[in-house]
Structures are given as structure tokens and as C-alpha cells.
Design an enzyme around this catalytic site. Structure first.
Site, PDB file in Angstrom:
ATOM      1  N   LEU A  36       0.840  -1.246  -0.040  1.00  0.00           N
ATOM      2  CA  LEU A  36       0.316   0.063   0.046  1.00  0.00           C
ATOM      3  C   LEU A  36       1.024   1.276  -0.077  1.00  0.00           C
ATOM      4  CD1 LEU A  36      -3.133  -1.033   2.294  1.00  0.00           C
ATOM      5  CD2 LEU A  36      -2.948  -0.810  -0.141  1.00  0.00           C
ATOM      6  N   GLY A  39      -0.593   2.176  -3.440  1.00  0.00           N
ATOM      7  CA  GLY A  39      -2.049   1.550  -3.523  1.00  0.00           C
ATOM      8  C   GLY A  39      -3.093   2.055  -2.558  1.00  0.00           C
ATOM      9  N   ASP A  57       5.480  -6.149   1.966  1.00  0.00           N
ATOM     10  CA  ASP A  57       6.416  -5.796   0.740  1.00  0.00           C
ATOM     11  C   ASP A  57       6.449  -7.141  -0.098  1.00  0.00           C
ATOM     12  OD1 ASP A  57       8.700  -5.671  -0.899  1.00  0.00           O
ATOM     13  OD2 ASP A  57      10.006  -4.921   0.719  1.00  0.00           O
ATOM     14  N   PHE A  78       3.188  -6.104 -10.765  1.00  0.00           N
ATOM     15  CA  PHE A  78       2.896  -4.931 -10.929  1.00  0.00           C
ATOM     16  C   PHE A  78       3.460  -3.895 -10.225  1.00  0.00           C
ATOM     17  CE2 PHE A  78      -1.120  -6.901 -12.152  1.00  0.00           C
ATOM     18  CZ  PHE A  78      -1.408  -6.453 -13.378  1.00  0.00           C
ATOM     19  N   SER A 122       7.044  -1.110 -19.824  1.00  0.00           N
ATOM     20  CA  SER A 122       6.673   0.137 -20.390  1.00  0.00           C
ATOM     21  C   SER A 122       7.368   0.553 -21.613  1.00  0.00           C
ATOM     22  CB  SER A 122       7.264   1.155 -19.223  1.00  0.00           C
ATOM     23  OG  SER A 122       7.089   2.435 -19.685  1.00  0.00           O
ATOM     24  N   TYR A 146      14.433   4.728 -15.073  1.00  0.00           N
ATOM     25  CA  TYR A 146      12.966   4.080 -15.032  1.00  0.00           C
ATOM     26  C   TYR A 146      12.897   3.048 -16.000  1.00  0.00           C
ATOM     27  CZ  TYR A 146       7.767   3.065 -15.365  1.00  0.00           C
ATOM     28  OH  TYR A 146       6.906   2.498 -15.744  1.00  0.00           O
ATOM     29  N   LYS A 150      13.212  -1.280 -16.462  1.00  0.00           N
ATOM     30  CA  LYS A 150      12.107  -2.395 -17.245  1.00  0.00           C
ATOM     31  C   LYS A 150      12.992  -3.148 -18.165  1.00  0.00           C
ATOM     32  CE  LYS A 150       8.363  -0.719 -15.161  1.00  0.00           C
ATOM     33  NZ  LYS A 150       7.460  -1.735 -14.344  1.00  0.00           N
ATOM     34  N   PHE A 174       1.603   1.722 -22.655  1.00  0.00           N
ATOM     35  CA  PHE A 174       1.972   3.076 -23.150  1.00  0.00           C
ATOM     36  C   PHE A 174       1.117   4.012 -21.864  1.00  0.00           C
ATOM     37  CE2 PHE A 174       3.988   3.633 -27.078  1.00  0.00           C
ATOM     38  CZ  PHE A 174       4.399   2.297 -27.298  1.00  0.00           C
ATOM     39  N   ILE A 212       2.170  22.947 -18.312  1.00  0.00           N
ATOM     40  CA  ILE A 212       2.191  22.260 -19.593  1.00  0.00           C
ATOM     41  C   ILE A 212       3.448  22.448 -20.177  1.00  0.00           C
ATOM     42  CG2 ILE A 212       1.263  22.395 -21.993  1.00  0.00           C
ATOM     43  CD1 ILE A 212      -1.501  22.840 -20.746  1.00  0.00           C
ATOM     44  N   ARG A 287      10.364  19.779 -20.712  1.00  0.00           N
ATOM     45  CA  ARG A 287      10.820  18.877 -19.507  1.00  0.00           C
ATOM     46  C   ARG A 287      12.154  17.959 -20.316  1.00  0.00           C
ATOM     47  NH1 ARG A 287       6.537  15.960 -16.418  1.00  0.00           N
ATOM     48  NH2 ARG A 287       5.954  14.981 -18.533  1.00  0.00           N
ATOM     49  N   GLY A 289      14.170  15.248 -21.880  1.00  0.00           N
ATOM     50  CA  GLY A 289      13.915  13.853 -21.955  1.00  0.00           C
ATOM     51  C   GLY A 289      12.614  13.259 -22.415  1.00  0.00           C
TER      52      GLY A 289
END
Ligand SMILES: NC(=O)c1ccc[n+]([C@@H]2O[C@H](COP(=O)([O-])OP(=O)(O)OC[C@H]3O[C@@H](n4cnc5c(N)ncnc54)[C@H](O)[C@@H]3O)[C@@H](O)[C@H]2O)c1
Length: 329
Positions: A36, A39, A57, A78, A122, A146, A150, A174, A212, A287, A289
Site C-alpha cells: 500500500l 495503492g 512488501d 505490477f 513500459s 526508470y 524495465k 503506453f 504544460i 522537460r 527527455g
């Protein structure tokens, strides 16, 4: 499909809870291990008799023991850290949670009776697109740590599979968006980073203003273009991927996207229409990247799984999200 025992890490999170809901609807028995940290208890289906929730965990001794004592046929993974920006400031946090913890899970799975693993990968594994739409053959050159975490797990999965330790599906999402169309998932994201929840949080007054990032990209209105995929569509793809690796006995890398990009301004304008009010926003610099446009080819998912997005129109995505944020007021 036979009823099975399914272990799920991170099943109280945003995407995990949608997949758990679909697994329960198909009659499978599910155990969720979730600490959690991001979550929500609102995503825990405590009324379901075929559902067990353990707050822990997943990579702890107790978490792994609980998961594999359940004797799952398949594990869905997940649980992870997902803020790509933060991964560039605190790679140590991401190496611990996304790489080391996940490797512990893979090691434990490889020594258990369970040989089937479904991994939340991802689109971040691809990096700057060399062509669009992005297909699975596109080179993997992540722009952030990140995305590298993956990719690193995908490489490990290939080895463990090659050495006969497991079958796996690596699903490259995506931008996950939207909420269950039957309104059965109500937990909103903590520390949201993605455009749509940030718009929603601004609409309900949880944030003062929406930033934005960049207005001079080579896109139709100068703002970034992204591919939004409804979580119900994602859930369906998970079930089909599970069926595929079990029936075909083959591994799978697959993109999951809505295949039609929308710009930041398009999302904002439609959100304002759906919500019925103006969302305070300001234009700030690009931003680091952020590629101008990112959208998927979902041809492989269609060919191999017979899957295509059904609920991922921008309207459905925004309307279902607004329902949940409005109810949270
Ligand atoms: N949301 C997106 O657009 C998106 C896109 C691509 C990939 N992904 C990947 O999909 C997965 C799920 O993402 P999400 O959007 O549902 O995120 P989320 O933060 O809502 O869900 C993650 C869940 O894992 C739990 N968790 C985290 N670390 C844990 C640990 N060590 N032990 C037990 N539970 C733990 C959290 O409490 C949370 O419930 C992640 O792996 C993420 O990297 C998400």
C-alpha cells in the site's frame, strides 16, 4: 480457460486492481501482495471469497513465502516505482525497488512450481522514437533510469526463460488512463504524475495549477502527443497474454497502446468539456527527455492475441476518470 490460482504483486494499485477485477470476474482465485505504498484500500475486494489480500512488501521473506505458499499457477508483477522523473534524481531508489526486488521475485519463482510470469513493462524502454508508430522491433534505448529498470528485467526474463526456468509475457504499456467502465474501481492514485490525474487533481482543487511542459514541439499544436490506453483494455490484454503463454508455451513482448495519440492540449480541452469548467493551467518550458510524440503500433497484440483497444477513445478515458475523481470529493 481452467480456473487458476494467481499471485499478484501491486494488485491494490491503479492498473493491478483493474486486472485483479477481471481475474475475479473470470473465476480465478487471487492473492494480492501489496504494501500500500502507493495503492489504496479502496482497491481491495475484501467481499470476494476467492480473493486474499496481504499487506506486505512482496520482496520480503514473508512476502515471497506467502506468495509461493499459495502455489500460484501464474504471477502478475505490477509493484514498482513509476515516476520516471524521480528515477533520474534517485536511481538508487529505482534500482532497489524495480530491479533488486523484482530479481528476488524472479529467483523465487524460478525455484517454485510456478513457471509463468506476467511483467508490467513500459513504453519507456524504447526512448526517443526513430519511427512511429512504435513497434516491438524498435531499438531499446531508454532515456530515463526508470525505462532502464524495465529493460533490465526484460533481459533477465529472456535468460531465465532460455534456461528453462519460466515462461513470461512482458507487456509494454503506453499511458494507462481511465477507470473501470462499471465503476468498480474507486481508489485514486497517490502522488500522481501523469497528465490525466494531474488535470483531475487540478479540477477538484487538490492542485492549484496544471503545468504544460513545452509548446514548441513539432506536433499539430506544439504540445507533446501521447498514446492513452484504457485500464479495462489493459486488463483484457493481461488475461489474453496469460492464456497465450499457457496455451502456446511461448514468451511474449507486446505493446499495449490505444494507437491514436492525443496532444496535451487536446486532452485538456476535452477534459474541460467533460468536467464543465476551465482548468487553471500555464505553459512552461520543455522537460528534459520528453519526446515530442509517442504512440504504439498494436498490430502484434491484434495478430497474436486478437486484442484491440475498445474503451480507449479520449472521451471514454476522460469520462470514466472524472467519475472517480468527482466521487472522491
Ligand atoms: N500507469 C502507467 O501509465 C504505466 C505505464 C507503463 C508501465 N506501468 C507499470 O505498471 C505497473 C503498475 O503501475 P500503476 O500505474 O498501477 O502504479 P501504482 O503505483 O498505482 O501501483 C503499484 C502498486 O504496487 C504497490 N507496491 C509498490 N512497491 C511494493 C512492494 N515492494 N511490495 C508490495 N507492493 C508494492 C503499491 O502500493 C501499488 O499498489 C508498474 O510496474 C509501472 O511501472 C505503468
Amino acid at each position: 480457460m481452467n480456473k487458476m490460482k494467481i499471485g499478484v504483486t501491486g494488485g491494490a494499485g491503479y492498473i493491478g486492481s483493474h486486472v485483479v477485477l477481471s481475474l475475479l470476474e473470470q473465476g480465478h482465485q487471487v492473492i494480492v501482495i501489496d504494501d500500500l505504498s502507493s495503492g489504496s484500500m479502496k482497491n481491495v475486494f475484501s467481499d470476494e471469497s476467492s480473493y486474499t489480500f496481504i499487506q506486505e512488501d512482496f520482496s520480503s521473506e514473508k512476502g515471497l513465502k506467502t506468495l509461493f505458499d499459495f502455489l500460484p499457477d501464474v504471477v502478475f508483477h505490477f509493484a514498482a516505482q513509476k515516476a520516471a522523473g524521480v528515477s533520474m534524481q534517485h536511481p538508487e531508489h529505482f534500482s532497489k525497488h524495480n530491479i533488486r526486488s523484482t530479481l528476488k521475485l524472479i529467483e523465487a519463482l524460478s525455484q517454485s512450481e510456478c513457471g509463468n510470469f506476467i511483467f508490467s513493462s513500459s513504453a519507456a524502454v524504447y526512448g526517443k522514437p526513430e519511427y512511429l508508430p512504435l513497434d516491438e522491433e524498435h531499438p531499446l534505448r531508454p532515456l530515463n533510469y526508470y525505462g532502464f529498470t524495465k529493460q533490465c528485467i526484460e533481459e533477465n526474463l529472456k535468460w531465465f526463460s532460455r534456461l528453462g526456468k519460466m515462461r513470461f509475457a512482458s507487456l509494454r504499456y503506453f499511458n494507462a488512463a481511465g477507470y473501470n467502465i462499471n465503476n468498480q474501481i474507486q481508489g485514486i492514485e497517490k502522488d500522481a504524475n501523469n497528465l490525466l490525474p494531474v488535470i483531475m487533481e487540478t479540477a477538484i482543487g487538490k492542485r492549484p495549477i496544471l503545468d504544460i511542459f513545452g509548446t514548441d514541439y513539432d506536433t499539430k499544436d506544439g504540445t507533446c502527443l501521447r498514446d492513452y490506453i484504457h485500464t479495462d483494455d489493459l486488463a483484457k490484454a493481461h488475461l489474453l497474454s496469460m492464456e497465450y503463454i499457457l496455451k502456446e508455451g511461448k514468451d511474449l513482448f507486446v505493446n499495449l497502446g490505444g494507437a491514436k495519440g492525443a496532444s496535451v492540449l487536446e486532452v485538456l480541452q476535452l477534459a474541460e468539456e467533460v468536467i464543465g469548467k476551465k482548468i487553471p493551467h500555464r505553459f512552461v518550458g520543455r522537460r528534459e527527455g520528453d519526446p515530442p510524440a509517442l504512440f504504439a503500433s498494436s498490430e502484434k497484440a491484434y495478430k497474436i492475441l486478437g486484442w484491440k483497444a475498445e474503451h480507449s477513445s479520449l472521451k471514454e478515458v476522460i469520462e470514466s476518470t472524472w467519475k472517480v475523481y468527482f466521487a472522491s470529493l
